[in-house]
Design a protein around this motif. Structure first.
Motif, PDB file in Angstrom:
ATOM      1  N   LEU A 432     -82.221 -17.084 -24.517  1.00 12.93           N
ATOM      2  CA  LEU A 432     -82.060 -16.179 -25.655  1.00 12.93           C
ATOM      3  C   LEU A 432     -82.190 -16.956 -26.968  1.00 12.93           C
ATOM      4  O   LEU A 432     -82.895 -16.547 -27.888  1.00 12.93           O
ATOM      5  CB  LEU A 432     -80.677 -15.520 -25.561  1.00 12.93           C
ATOM      6  CG  LEU A 432     -80.420 -14.293 -26.411  1.00 12.93           C
ATOM      7  CD1 LEU A 432     -81.308 -13.144 -25.959  1.00 12.93           C
ATOM      8  CD2 LEU A 432     -78.953 -13.886 -26.279  1.00 12.93           C
ATOM      9  N   ARG A 435     -85.746 -18.004 -27.632  1.00 13.42           N
ATOM     10  CA  ARG A 435     -86.564 -16.895 -28.133  1.00 13.42           C
ATOM     11  C   ARG A 435     -86.261 -16.621 -29.604  1.00 13.42           C
ATOM     12  O   ARG A 435     -87.164 -16.346 -30.394  1.00 13.42           O
ATOM     13  CB  ARG A 435     -86.337 -15.633 -27.305  1.00 13.42           C
ATOM     14  CG  ARG A 435     -87.058 -15.665 -25.972  1.00 13.42           C
ATOM     15  CD  ARG A 435     -86.952 -14.336 -25.263  1.00 13.42           C
ATOM     16  NE  ARG A 435     -87.670 -13.273 -25.968  1.00 13.42           N
ATOM     17  CZ  ARG A 435     -88.976 -13.098 -25.906  1.00 13.42           C
ATOM     18  NH1 ARG A 435     -89.735 -13.913 -25.186  1.00 13.42           N
ATOM     19  NH2 ARG A 435     -89.554 -12.117 -26.568  1.00 13.42           N
ATOM     20  N   ARG A 447     -87.280 -19.128 -18.129  1.00 13.00           N
ATOM     21  CA  ARG A 447     -87.532 -17.953 -17.289  1.00 13.00           C
ATOM     22  C   ARG A 447     -87.890 -18.420 -15.859  1.00 13.00           C
ATOM     23  O   ARG A 447     -87.403 -17.858 -14.876  1.00 13.00           O
ATOM     24  CB  ARG A 447     -88.686 -17.124 -17.865  1.00 13.00           C
ATOM     25  CG  ARG A 447     -88.985 -15.866 -17.035  1.00 13.00           C
ATOM     26  CD  ARG A 447     -90.419 -15.399 -17.207  1.00 13.00           C
ATOM     27  NE  ARG A 447     -90.707 -15.045 -18.587  1.00 13.00           N
ATOM     28  CZ  ARG A 447     -90.646 -13.802 -19.055  1.00 13.00           C
ATOM     29  NH1 ARG A 447     -90.313 -12.815 -18.250  1.00 13.00           N
ATOM     30  NH2 ARG A 447     -90.929 -13.547 -20.303  1.00 13.00           N
ATOM     31  N   ALA A 457     -85.698 -12.490 -15.824  1.00 10.71           N
ATOM     32  CA  ALA A 457     -85.403 -12.222 -17.246  1.00 10.71           C
ATOM     33  C   ALA A 457     -86.486 -11.284 -17.772  1.00 10.71           C
ATOM     34  O   ALA A 457     -87.672 -11.554 -17.620  1.00 10.71           O
ATOM     35  CB  ALA A 457     -85.407 -13.524 -18.030  1.00 10.71           C
ATOM     36  N   ASP A 459     -87.632  -8.905 -21.294  1.00 13.53           N
ATOM     37  CA  ASP A 459     -87.333  -8.677 -22.705  1.00 13.53           C
ATOM     38  C   ASP A 459     -87.604  -7.215 -23.020  1.00 13.53           C
ATOM     39  O   ASP A 459     -88.734  -6.760 -22.937  1.00 13.53           O
ATOM     40  CB  ASP A 459     -88.194  -9.608 -23.563  1.00 13.53           C
ATOM     41  CG  ASP A 459     -87.917 -11.053 -23.198  1.00 13.53           C
ATOM     42  OD1 ASP A 459     -86.747 -11.454 -23.294  1.00 13.53           O
ATOM     43  OD2 ASP A 459     -88.855 -11.753 -22.750  1.00 13.53           O
ATOM     44  N   GLN A 464     -82.582  -9.089 -24.181  1.00 13.55           N
ATOM     45  CA  GLN A 464     -82.892  -9.715 -22.893  1.00 13.55           C
ATOM     46  C   GLN A 464     -82.063  -9.081 -21.771  1.00 13.55           C
ATOM     47  O   GLN A 464     -80.866  -8.857 -21.928  1.00 13.55           O
ATOM     48  CB  GLN A 464     -82.578 -11.207 -23.008  1.00 13.55           C
ATOM     49  CG  GLN A 464     -82.686 -11.968 -21.691  1.00 13.55           C
ATOM     50  CD  GLN A 464     -82.446 -13.456 -21.883  1.00 13.55           C
ATOM     51  OE1 GLN A 464     -83.333 -14.213 -22.208  1.00 13.55           O
ATOM     52  NE2 GLN A 464     -81.216 -13.882 -21.680  1.00 13.55           N
TER      53      GLN A 464
END
Ligand SMILES: [Zn+2]
Length: 472
Positions: A432, A435, A447, A457, A459, A464
């Motif tokens: 997280l 990102r 991931r 995972a 998005d 997430q």
């Protein structure tokens, strides 16, 4: 087909046109709980219908401002506090807390405002509205010192409930015990203090007392939403006298049409009978939880029948709710597995439209949830068949997962995410952060690490999501 709703006032299906069509902002007023006991599943059926209405309107691009009042002073709350031997505020607080707890468990989106009738701001508004009604000849103070609405002076009285004043005399809907009133149907705007009220009283130009229930809603609705509102909801038992009185009071003061669309939810039956404490079929949310069911399963059971149709709550129905949600959970797992597969089929036989599907169109038609769910389960059957035959490619699976995210924003059926093991939670948090820092190489590495541990995972627009990989 345009969005349309059944309007109790006209008794017709009407195309929905927002008051302020350009901004797409709409106001909804929903009558909330009277906090003298824990709300029962019948109350929550109505609140879930209102939640479906709000979420579908939002999915259709409207900006909804919803107000739900809390009735924390009336005959029942005062009686309850007296019997419990505690101050009114203390007595009602426990049921306010319980209401919010239950509503959250059922995934009901919180209203923007929860005004309480005892807030001095609204008491002042009630007093000013009653004064205005008296000066217009629409209300009078009787010998018992209470103030009543003069229904004979309001020609539209009875239009919402669809009966006339003469019928009101004979239906016996109104108790014949208030001799001070001019007309049997005149309802109290201000109740003069009596002994049983104890210290529950406010000063007014008519002496100490407390507001009638109906004026509470008119005052809170017009204070927070203005003289005119788009949609007003409640249960069918609110139509008369409560909503009829709200119209008379609000329009009596403002001279403007109070509500454009009145929407009412039908009763809930339990095992085919009206819910009652004496029949032992009176259930609160904790009663259903105690049988091992979850909030999302109760939500499913209460939402699945069209709001204008009586819903029969049974324990078999709860079992069906569990099975139906299980089918959805399994389907999502399978779709996720296909969506992340690299060497799947290169073409798909699934040509069904996802944008503007029958799901959304059914809800446009007066919230036809049975048809909307029918389309969802038909989709599940069809895509499962294609997955059985290895005929659904990963792009189509990913598209159905996106579609699910959209419709789940309305349904709120998705399973709670399982508690993540500590190592997985740490990787998820690191991903997280990566990102957020736009370090996509690192986020992809993380991931892969999650994948290797059997977690996926994704998005989504809600952030997430970490789920267990199918088959892992
Ligand atoms: Zn109300």
């Amino acid at each position: 087909m345009p969005l349309r709703f059944f309007n109790t006032y006209s008794r017709k299906l009407e195309d929905f046109v927002a008051r302020d069509a350009a901004s797409r902002k709409i106001d909804i007023y929903t009558c909330g709980p009277t906090v003298y006991s824990r709300a029962h599943i019948g109350n929550f059926r109505a609140y879930i219908f209102e939640d479906l209405l709000q979420r579908h309107l939002e999915a259709r691009g409207f900006k909804v401002h919803r107000v739900m009042n809390i009735t924390d002073v009336d005959d029942k709350t005062i009686r309850g506090a007296r019997e419990a031997g505690v101050p009114l505020v203390k007595f009602t607080q426990q049921f306010k807390d319980a209401f919010f707890e239950d509503a959250e468990l059922l995934r009901i989106k919180p209203a923007d405002d929860y005004p309480a009738a005892t807030d001095q701001r609204y008491i002042d508004k009630m007093i000013s509205m009653i004064s205005a009604l008296i000066s217009k000849g629409l209300a009078y103070q009787a010998d018992d010192k209470s103030v009543y609405f003069r229904i004979n002076k309001f020609p539209d009285y009875g239009k919402l409930a669809h009966f006339n004043l003469d019928e009101l005399q004979s239906t016996g809907r109104v108790k014949h015990d208030e001799y001070d009133k001019e007309h049997i149907g005149d309802f109290a705007l201000w109740k003069a203090q009596n002994e049983e009220d104890g210290d529950v009283k406010w000063d007014s130009p008519w002496g100490p007392g407390r507001p009638g229930w109906h004026i509470e809603c008119s005052a809170m609705a017009t204070t927070l939403l203005g003289d005119q509102i788009d949609i007003h909801c409640g249960g069918v038992d609110n139509i008369f006298p409560h909503h009829e009185a709200e119209i008379a009071q609000s329009e009596g003061v403002t001279g403007k049409k109070f509500v454009r669309y009145w929407m009412h939810c039908a009763h809930l039956l339990v095992d085919g009978q009206k819910m009652s404490k004496s029949l032992g079929n009176f259930y609160t949310i904790p009663d259903v939880l105690a049988k091992g069911y979850t909030g999302r399963e109760i939500r499913y059971a209460l939402i699945r029948v069209n709001y204008r149709t009586q819903l029969n709550f049974t324990w078999d129905g709860m079992k069906e709710a569990r099975e139906s949600l299980g089918r959805i959970d399994d389907w999502l797992e399978r779709l996720r597995e296909v969506a992340q597969r690299e060497n799947g089929p290169s073409r798909t036989d699934d040509k069904r439209p996802m944008e503007e599907s029958e799901f959304e169109k059914s809800l446009d038609d007066d919230l036809n949830i049975s048809a909307a769910l029918g389309f969802l389960f038909e989709t599940i059957r069809e895509t499962n068949r294609l997955m059985d035959e290895n005929k659904l490619d990963e792009n189509v699976a990913a598209k159905w997962l996106n579609w699910w995210d959209q419709i789940n924003a309305v349904l709120q059926f998705q399973a709670e995410e399982a508690e993540l093991p500590e190592g997985v939670a740490k990787l998820a948090e690191a991903r997280l952060q990566a990102r957020l820092a736009k370090d996509f190489r690192k986020s992809d590495e993380l991931r892969d690490k999650l994948n290797a541990l059997g977690w996926e995972a994704r998005d989504t627009k809600d952030g997430q999501k970490i789920t267990r990989r199918a088959g892992a």
